[in-house]
Design an enzyme around this catalytic site. Structure first.
Site, short mmCIF file in Angstrom:
data_model
loop_
_atom_site.label_atom_id
_atom_site.label_comp_id
_atom_site.label_asym_id
_atom_site.label_seq_id
_atom_site.Cartn_x
_atom_site.Cartn_y
_atom_site.Cartn_z
N CYS A 186 0.54 -2.50 -7.48
CA CYS A 186 0.14 -2.30 -6.21
C CYS A 186 1.43 -2.00 -5.22
O CYS A 186 2.33 -1.18 -5.48
CB CYS A 186 -0.94 -2.94 -5.66
SG CYS A 186 -1.65 -2.30 -4.09
N HIS A 221 -5.30 -4.06 -9.71
CA HIS A 221 -5.50 -5.66 -9.34
C HIS A 221 -6.37 -6.33 -10.28
O HIS A 221 -7.04 -5.63 -11.03
CB HIS A 221 -5.66 -5.74 -7.86
CG HIS A 221 -4.85 -5.62 -6.94
ND1 HIS A 221 -3.79 -6.25 -6.94
CD2 HIS A 221 -4.53 -4.46 -5.79
CE1 HIS A 221 -2.82 -5.71 -5.74
NE2 HIS A 221 -3.42 -4.52 -5.41
#
Length: 250
Positions: free
Chosen positions: A94, A195
């Site tokens: 991310c 994630h």
């Protein structure tokens, strides 16, 4: 016992959505094969010497945390690029993925410098792309496998022409919600928006990274022994099922 050296970049800044759990997976799966990990935190002002680690890891963070570490990470860009050229494995998640590109432009228009490893750039958009995501990929010519995770980002990441995505979106948004690509791969380095943390539900990907790290440490290709992975496979199926329930690629 073989010892792998892991450089954990900015652990006190970039650890959103339990991204630190990926380190725990590396440690656990390596230990089951008789391999130990030495995890070195590398933060603002710390030196990163090419070849001093076998694997580099950087997690995700909010815009504030990204702004705090971006100049320092950009200054380490040449060392990171040299490390990857030498076979060091990299996992970037991310915010860390965004900052290993050319630049990240936030909602205010402020442009944060990137480390320049991945051939891409990211601009903050108006829409938040959130939910379970499933992608399909092939690494090193191996059979097609799936990666499941949870994405939550407003960043729109555009790959440069000729850049290699990590995979193709089966369900979810991916890099930009339009191209059908997710993540980026450059040799032994991969970046992704997923994630969760990512690796507990994708053990084969953890092993791919560990094998590359071991190859760097030992000087030749490595194949890890198989593990049972019943719980890991179940976690993958649950996450993949949630993604598919969204009705395919968005």
């Amino acid at each position: 016992m073989t010892e792998l050296r892991v450089g954990h970049l900015y652990p006190e800044y970039l650890n959103i959505y339990a991204d630190r759990g990926n380190i725990a997976v590396f440690e656990y799966r390596a230990a089951l094969r008789g391999v130990s990990l030495r995890v070195d935190p590398v933060s603002v002002g710390g030196e990163l010497r090419p070849g001093s680690h076998d694997l580099l890891y950087i997690g995700g963070g909010q815009d504030r945390e990204q702004a705090l570490i971006a100049p320092d990470l950009a200054a380490k860009g040449a060392a990171i690029g040299e490390a990857v050229a030498g076979g060091v494995a990299v996992l970037a998640v991310c915010g860390g993925y965004q900052l290993l590109g050319g630049f990240y432009r936030d909602r205010s228009g402020t442009e944060l410098p990137g480390a320049g490893l991945f051939p891409l750039h990211t601009v903050a958009g108006e829409r938040r792309m959130i939910g379970d995501c499933l992608i399909e990929c092939e690494l090193d010519g191996a059979e097609s496998r799936t990666i499941a995770g949870f994405e939550n980002h407003a960043g729109i990441t555009r790959l440069d022409e000729g850049a290699e995505p990590l995979g193709r979106v089966v369900a979810g948004f991916g890099n930009d919600g339009e191209s059908g690509f997710e993540g980026c791969r450059l040799g032994t380095a991969i970046g992704t928006y997923l994630h969760g943390p990512l690796l507990p539900r994708n053990p084969w990907l953890a092993d791919w990274l560990l094998e590359n790290a071991l190859a760097h440490r030992l000087g030749d290709a490595q194949t890890l022994s198989e593990l049972p992975d019943e719980l890991e496979r179940e976690a993958h199926l649950v996450s993949a099922g949630r993604a598919l329930a969204r009705g395919g690629r968005i």
